[in-house]
Design a protein around this motif. Structure first.
Motif, PDB file in Angstrom:
ATOM      1  N   TYR A 632       0.804  -1.222   0.000  1.00  0.00           N
ATOM      2  CA  TYR A 632       0.000   0.000   0.000  1.00  0.00           C
ATOM      3  C   TYR A 632       0.837   1.273   0.000  1.00  0.00           C
ATOM      4  CZ  TYR A 632       1.020   1.361   4.790  1.00  0.00           C
ATOM      5  OH  TYR A 632       1.667   1.797   5.914  1.00  0.00           O
ATOM      6  N   SER A 633       2.049   1.201   0.529  1.00  0.00           N
ATOM      7  CA  SER A 633       2.790   2.449   0.778  1.00  0.00           C
ATOM      8  C   SER A 633       3.765   2.764  -0.360  1.00  0.00           C
ATOM      9  CB  SER A 633       3.546   2.339   2.099  1.00  0.00           C
ATOM     10  OG  SER A 633       4.448   1.255   2.036  1.00  0.00           O
ATOM     11  N   TYR A 634       3.286   2.572  -1.586  1.00  0.00           N
ATOM     12  CA  TYR A 634       4.173   2.841  -2.721  1.00  0.00           C
ATOM     13  C   TYR A 634       4.260   4.346  -2.977  1.00  0.00           C
ATOM     14  CZ  TYR A 634      -0.210   3.130  -5.355  1.00  0.00           C
ATOM     15  OH  TYR A 634      -1.459   3.473  -5.785  1.00  0.00           O
ATOM     16  N   ARG A 635       5.246   4.720  -3.774  1.00  0.00           N
ATOM     17  CA  ARG A 635       5.420   6.143  -4.070  1.00  0.00           C
ATOM     18  C   ARG A 635       4.740   6.475  -5.402  1.00  0.00           C
ATOM     19  NH1 ARG A 635      11.034   4.736  -2.645  1.00  0.00           N
ATOM     20  NH2 ARG A 635      11.547   4.994  -4.832  1.00  0.00           N
ATOM     21  N   SER A 636       4.340   7.689  -5.507  1.00  0.00           N
ATOM     22  CA  SER A 636       3.663   8.081  -6.746  1.00  0.00           C
ATOM     23  C   SER A 636       4.647   8.149  -7.899  1.00  0.00           C
ATOM     24  CB  SER A 636       3.011   9.449  -6.566  1.00  0.00           C
ATOM     25  OG  SER A 636       2.384   9.812  -7.776  1.00  0.00           O
ATOM     26  N   THR A 637       4.188   7.762  -9.068  1.00  0.00           N
ATOM     27  CA  THR A 637       5.008   7.976 -10.263  1.00  0.00           C
ATOM     28  C   THR A 637       4.720   9.380 -10.779  1.00  0.00           C
ATOM     29  OG1 THR A 637       3.276   7.316 -11.787  1.00  0.00           O
ATOM     30  CG2 THR A 637       4.667   5.562 -10.892  1.00  0.00           C
ATOM     31  N   GLY A 638       5.394   9.764 -11.826  1.00  0.00           N
ATOM     32  CA  GLY A 638       5.087  11.036 -12.489  1.00  0.00           C
ATOM     33  C   GLY A 638       3.849  10.911 -13.366  1.00  0.00           C
ATOM     34  N   ARG A 639       3.410   9.676 -13.563  1.00  0.00           N
ATOM     35  CA  ARG A 639       2.201   9.474 -14.378  1.00  0.00           C
ATOM     36  C   ARG A 639       1.222   8.572 -13.636  1.00  0.00           C
ATOM     37  NH1 ARG A 639       3.896   8.904 -20.698  1.00  0.00           N
ATOM     38  NH2 ARG A 639       5.181  10.778 -20.784  1.00  0.00           N
ATOM     39  N   PRO A 640       0.762   9.048 -12.502  1.00  0.00           N
ATOM     40  CA  PRO A 640      -0.143   8.189 -11.731  1.00  0.00           C
ATOM     41  C   PRO A 640      -1.455   7.965 -12.474  1.00  0.00           C
ATOM     42  CG  PRO A 640      -0.086  10.414 -10.817  1.00  0.00           C
ATOM     43  CD  PRO A 640       0.938  10.377 -11.910  1.00  0.00           C
ATOM     44  N   LEU A 641      -2.061   6.827 -12.210  1.00  0.00           N
ATOM     45  CA  LEU A 641      -3.354   6.518 -12.818  1.00  0.00           C
ATOM     46  C   LEU A 641      -4.429   7.342 -12.103  1.00  0.00           C
ATOM     47  CD1 LEU A 641      -4.799   4.588 -14.817  1.00  0.00           C
ATOM     48  CD2 LEU A 641      -5.175   3.068 -12.869  1.00  0.00           C
ATOM     49  N   GLN A 642      -5.296   7.978 -12.891  1.00  0.00           N
ATOM     50  CA  GLN A 642      -6.403   8.699 -12.259  1.00  0.00           C
ATOM     51  C   GLN A 642      -7.645   7.821 -12.340  1.00  0.00           C
ATOM     52  OE1 GLN A 642      -4.859  11.910 -14.104  1.00  0.00           O
ATOM     53  NE2 GLN A 642      -3.976  12.254 -12.071  1.00  0.00           N
ATOM     54  N   GLY A 643      -8.199   7.496 -11.219  1.00  0.00           N
ATOM     55  CA  GLY A 643      -9.351   6.586 -11.225  1.00  0.00           C
ATOM     56  C   GLY A 643      -8.892   5.149 -11.356  1.00  0.00           C
ATOM     57  N   ASP A 644      -9.841   4.263 -11.685  1.00  0.00           N
ATOM     58  CA  ASP A 644      -9.498   2.846 -11.706  1.00  0.00           C
ATOM     59  C   ASP A 644      -9.360   2.281 -13.114  1.00  0.00           C
ATOM     60  OD1 ASP A 644      -9.377   2.615  -9.025  1.00  0.00           O
ATOM     61  OD2 ASP A 644     -11.480   2.042  -8.771  1.00  0.00           O
ATOM     62  N   ASN A 645      -9.809   3.042 -14.112  1.00  0.00           N
ATOM     63  CA  ASN A 645      -9.819   2.464 -15.461  1.00  0.00           C
ATOM     64  C   ASN A 645      -8.499   2.667 -16.187  1.00  0.00           C
ATOM     65  OD1 ASN A 645     -12.416   1.639 -15.070  1.00  0.00           O
ATOM     66  ND2 ASN A 645     -13.247   3.616 -15.789  1.00  0.00           N
ATOM     67  N   PHE A 646      -8.257   1.790 -17.129  1.00  0.00           N
ATOM     68  CA  PHE A 646      -7.001   1.850 -17.885  1.00  0.00           C
ATOM     69  C   PHE A 646      -6.837   3.189 -18.592  1.00  0.00           C
ATOM     70  CE2 PHE A 646      -4.775   1.506 -21.906  1.00  0.00           C
ATOM     71  CZ  PHE A 646      -3.535   1.100 -21.451  1.00  0.00           C
ATOM     72  N   GLN A 647      -5.645   3.734 -18.526  1.00  0.00           N
ATOM     73  CA  GLN A 647      -5.342   4.951 -19.276  1.00  0.00           C
ATOM     74  C   GLN A 647      -4.006   4.780 -19.971  1.00  0.00           C
ATOM     75  OE1 GLN A 647      -5.831   7.583 -15.748  1.00  0.00           O
ATOM     76  NE2 GLN A 647      -6.814   8.944 -17.206  1.00  0.00           N
ATOM     77  N   LYS A 648      -3.991   5.072 -21.268  1.00  0.00           N
ATOM     78  CA  LYS A 648      -2.741   4.965 -22.028  1.00  0.00           C
ATOM     79  C   LYS A 648      -1.743   5.999 -21.506  1.00  0.00           C
ATOM     80  CE  LYS A 648      -0.544   2.919 -25.350  1.00  0.00           C
ATOM     81  NZ  LYS A 648      -0.171   1.505 -25.150  1.00  0.00           N
ATOM     82  N   PHE A 649      -0.517   5.640 -21.506  1.00  0.00           N
ATOM     83  CA  PHE A 649       0.587   6.501 -21.049  1.00  0.00           C
ATOM     84  C   PHE A 649       0.472   6.899 -19.581  1.00  0.00           C
ATOM     85  CE2 PHE A 649       0.192   7.471 -25.695  1.00  0.00           C
ATOM     86  CZ  PHE A 649       1.238   6.645 -26.065  1.00  0.00           C
ATOM     87  N   ARG A 650      -0.212   6.047 -18.828  1.00  0.00           N
ATOM     88  CA  ARG A 650      -0.245   6.221 -17.367  1.00  0.00           C
ATOM     89  C   ARG A 650       0.339   4.953 -16.754  1.00  0.00           C
ATOM     90  NH1 ARG A 650      -1.254  10.994 -14.784  1.00  0.00           N
ATOM     91  NH2 ARG A 650      -1.470  12.326 -16.598  1.00  0.00           N
ATOM     92  N   SER A 651       0.670   5.002 -15.503  1.00  0.00           N
ATOM     93  CA  SER A 651       1.315   3.850 -14.873  1.00  0.00           C
ATOM     94  C   SER A 651       0.262   2.807 -14.489  1.00  0.00           C
ATOM     95  CB  SER A 651       2.064   4.342 -13.627  1.00  0.00           C
ATOM     96  OG  SER A 651       2.638   3.263 -12.968  1.00  0.00           O
ATOM     97  N   ASN A 652       0.018   1.869 -15.386  1.00  0.00           N
ATOM     98  CA  ASN A 652      -0.943   0.790 -15.100  1.00  0.00           C
ATOM     99  C   ASN A 652      -0.719  -0.391 -16.030  1.00  0.00           C
ATOM    100  OD1 ASN A 652      -3.975   2.298 -16.608  1.00  0.00           O
ATOM    101  ND2 ASN A 652      -1.903   2.234 -17.338  1.00  0.00           N
ATOM    102  N   TYR A 653      -1.556  -1.406 -15.911  1.00  0.00           N
ATOM    103  CA  TYR A 653      -1.417  -2.618 -16.736  1.00  0.00           C
ATOM    104  C   TYR A 653      -2.537  -2.670 -17.774  1.00  0.00           C
ATOM    105  CZ  TYR A 653       1.215  -4.312 -12.612  1.00  0.00           C
ATOM    106  OH  TYR A 653       2.089  -4.471 -11.572  1.00  0.00           O
TER     107      TYR A 653
END
Ligand code: BGC
Length: 788
Positions: A632-653
């Protein structure tokens, strides 16, 4: 882990060195948060007074004057008694070495009679009659097994944890022991690693509170009492961060991460006065911990002021040969120079230090210092006053595996279980009608005590089936069927049975087993499915790359669900599993870990609602292995995901959400809790003032229940990237139905501090988010501006 054979050795050594151990609340509201070290019940074991120190010094100076070089080196030698059944190295010729003064300590010999005999070998035969120190892995209980450490952590109850360690010390010392290789405080963020079961999970703040509670529980306030054990915090350092979750593997991380996330629990144990430290198997920054001077001397002794003894892990000195650091003489010299005092089993110190001294590769003061620290430990344990002080046969008869201890183990276990899901109040079960109890772990005493319970006799544990029968009462009819083997992969099962069979396989085919389970289910009102891992699928050298429920169990579960009857899963596990499908399909899941000797009745107590579950997970449950490491205690990236849905060029899978299946701190109850808003004593703070954050928590359900109220802080702007949230306090409160309580946390600049890029422990002025909630995901929040 080395388990000791239950087989008696041939007579010569047998009489002395073989051991017949098996192979193989209520919490007051408003209690202070465990935040800042001051908070919890663990008073720190008092350090020796100056006159006591002076007395000890005089005694040891005089003794060391009489010691020859070989006798000094002999003290640095820790051997294993009995017959170790694993590992390539087993101690031999132990009796003879003791007579010659070549042994400082022995582990894995138990019982006052045997320990007395071994001690007599030293006292009656060795020239200087220096007593031996007797150790063992007393990890979660002794003969009375408590839940595995990962489960104990889930109680979030420091008094309970301290009491479990106290009781373990009471029993183990009654059996002749005076040293335990516990607590294991390695931060573990990788559930593939089997030893996560032995840890407190992923969080440094909670891990530190637990480290303290355990040290206090083992050591009490006086090491020389015959009912205390010297604790050994392990595995220093960073062992939980082994690459890829593979045991013994390399560790590489930044020093910022070490100091902020991984070091705190070791340091907390040192601050609590732990008597010894064990070095770890892994390397750190390219140097194995056992030979790592920066770790063992600069950090441990110089920065943290540790004064006790440092012991290697099992042959970890010798293993530096395979790490590629030279031959036995070289790695032994390297270890001694790094600050290691005692060599576990490998005998590199015993066989090479004299030569290294002659060749100028180590110095006399280095040998003397190590020897002195071992003698000091013996002195503090009172062994020079009376080498047999732990050998009280009467205590062994009356204080071990007593009804009272088992009762406490049962109560403790109920407080470690985590209710992961409970749709429409499927649980608790009613005390009427018919229950079909199915699943490979339903009738398995062998698996109840869990990994690393070397002294517990699994045949004395109570299975879930027996526990359920005991607790259910006469209006409940229980039908049992096994339904499946733990896994279809018999070879995998065999690999987990290395210390002795944990369960006989049922060799009938899978369909026959399922058909039998369905027959039981047909006559039932509710199905309880006891599933999960075998105890030894976790623990040392039990890493897994697949964290799903094995196929055999999934198939059984699907067949049970297809009956349309409610299916409650009782999940046995030593690690977070990725049970996404089960979570989606089942109405109720109770995670019971491995609950110790009294697991069976304890689970039944909770299933029937005699106890309301209050555990919360301390290691994040991932959706799949690909998300690991996930915490849970991870650090934010410079491209954090906003919300729960997939976003291109954001930090997610592309193929899985970023969120875990169950977040850190999560766990349900048979009641529900509502959180009000946070009230801060001030929105603007200055200097070293204290902020109070208060929240009202209400029991909005129909039964009394306990809630772990958690405080998290986020440092919003800093000179380093900082975690999105960090646990900084918690309180476990009991609420009656309809009752509300105000829960207050005090926040000072201590809680705002972190190690910066220069490794200075500082706080920086700015905006902080204060979050309070019942888990790390669902929190209320307020902000405070804090000026210098
Ligand atoms: C483990 C230690 C343990 C030691 C002695 C090693 O394999 O890593 O945790 O204390 O054995 O049994």
């Amino acid at each position: 882990m080395r388990r000791i054979s239950s087989i008696f050795l041939p007579m010569a050594i047998c009489s002395v060195l073989a051991m017949p151990v098996r192979i193989t609340a209520q919490v007051k509201a408003q209690q202070p948060a465990a935040s800042s070290t001051k908070s919890r019940p663990s008073a720190i074991a008092p350090a020796q007074s100056l006159p006591e120190q002076a007395k000890m010094k005089t005694f040891i100076d005089a003794l060391m004057k009489k010691m020859t070089l070989d006798e000094k080196i002999g003290q640095l030698n820790l051997l294993v008694g009995g017959e170790a059944t694993t590992g390539s190295v087993v101690s031999t010729g132990v009796e003879d070495k003791i007579r010659k003064g070549q042994v400082g300590g022995i582990f894995s010999v138990t019982s006052p009679q045997r320990i007395r005999k071994v001690q007599e070998l030293a006292i009656n035969n060795s020239r200087l009659k220096i007593p031996i120190i007797f150790g063992l892995d007393v990890i979660h209980g002794y003969r009375t097994a408590f839940p595995i450490p990962l489960a104990l952590a889930a109680s979030w109850d420091m008094e309970l944890i301290e009491r479990s360690a106290r009781m373990a010390a009471q029993e183990a010392s009654a059996d002749g022991l005076n040293w335990t290789f516990s607590p294991m405080v390695d931060i573990s963020r990788d559930p593939r690693w089997g030893r996560i079961a032995e840890s407190s999970g992923e969080d440094p703040f909670l891990g530190s509170a637990i480290a303290k509670a355990m040290v206090k529980g083992y050591q009490g306030d006086d090491l020389s009492k015959n009912n205390t054990l010297m604790a050994c915090v392990k595995h220093f350092a960073l062992y939980g961060a082994s690459e890829a979750g593979r045991d013994y593997h390399s560790v590489d991380m930044s020093r910022i991460k070490m100091y902020n996330d991984y070091f705190p629990p070791y340091k907390a144990a040192v601050d609590a006065g732990v008597g010894s430290v064990m070095s770890s198997f892994n390397d750190v920054e390219g140097i194995p911990a056992t030979g790592n001077k920066w770790l063992l001397t600069d950090v441990l002794r110089k920065q943290w002021g540790f004064k006790g003894l440092v012991v290697s892990d099992y042959t970890s000195v010798n293993e530096m040969i395979d790490h590629g650091l030279g031959d036995l003489q070289a790695v032994s010299a390297l270890s001694l120079k790094a600050g290691l005092d005692m060599d576990m089993v490998g005998e590199g110190f015993l066989t090479t230090l004299r030569k290294s001294l002659q060749e100028g590769k180590v110095t006399q003061p280095e040998i003397d210092n190590a020897c002195r620290r071992i003698l000091e430990a013996k002195y503090k344990l009172g062994l020079f006053d009376d080498p047999y002080r732990y050998c009280d046969e009467n205590r062994a008869k009356t204080e071990i595996f007593t009804d009272a201890n088992r009762k406490i183990a049962r109560e403790t276990a109920t407080r470690t279980f985590v209710l992961l899901k409970n749709l429409n109040n499927t649980l608790p079960l009613q005390r009427k009608g018919t229950i079909a109890l199915v699943g490979p772990l339903a009738n398995s005493k062998e698996n109840m005590v869990g990994t690393w319970a070397v002294s517990a006799d699994p045949s004395k544990a109570t299975s879930l089936l027996d526990g359920l029968k005991q607790v259910a009462g006469s209006n409940v009819n229980i039908l049992y069927a096994r339904g499946a083997n733990v896994t279809e992969d018999s070879a995998l099962e065999a690999r987990t049975s290395i210390f002795g069979k944990l369960m006989e396989r049922d060799n009938r085919n899978a369909d026959t087993l399922i058909a039998e389970a369905l027959k039981a289910a047909a006559g039932a009102d509710v199905i309880v499915a006891a599933m999960g891992e075998l105890a030894e699928m976790t623990g040392e050298a039990s890493s897994r790359s697949d964290l799903n429920l094995p196929r055999s169990q999934k198939k059984l579960l699907d067949a049970l669900i297809a009956t349309g009857k409610p299916v409650v899963m009782v999940l046995f596990t030593g690690r977070p599993l990725s049970i996404v499908e089960e979570d989606a399909k089942l109405p109720a899941i109770l995670n019971v870990w491995f609950g110790g000797s009294e697991a069976g009745p304890a689970i039944a107590d909770v299933l029937f609602g005699d106890q309301n579950p209050s555990g919360k997970i301390t290691a994040t449950f991932p959706r799949n292995v690909g998300q690991i490491p996930i915490y849970y205690s991870y650090r934010s990236t410079g491209r954090p995901l906003q919300g729960d849905n997939f976003q291109k060029f954001r930090s997610n899978y592309l193929d899985v959400s970023n969120t875990p299946l169950y977040p850190f701190g999560y766990g349900l109850s048979y009641t529900t809790f509502n959180y009000g808003d946070i009230n801060l004593s001030s929105a603007k703070m200055k200097g070293n003032k204290q902020l109070t954050a208060t929240i009202t928590v209400t029991n909005s359900g129909k039964v009394a229940g306990e809630e772990v109220v958690q405080l998290y802080i986020r440092d919003k702007v800093a000179s380093n990237t900082r975690p999105l949230k960090e646990l900084k306090g918690f309180q476990k409160i009991l609420l009656q139905p309809g009752e509300s309580k105000q829960v207050s946390f005090t926040v000072s600049t201590e809680e705002l501090k972190f190690y910066n890029h220069e490794l200075k422990h500082i706080w920086e002025a700015g905006e902080f988010e204060i979050m309070i909630g019942g888990n790390s995901r669902d929190t209320k929040s307020e902000t405070v501006w804090w000026d210098k």
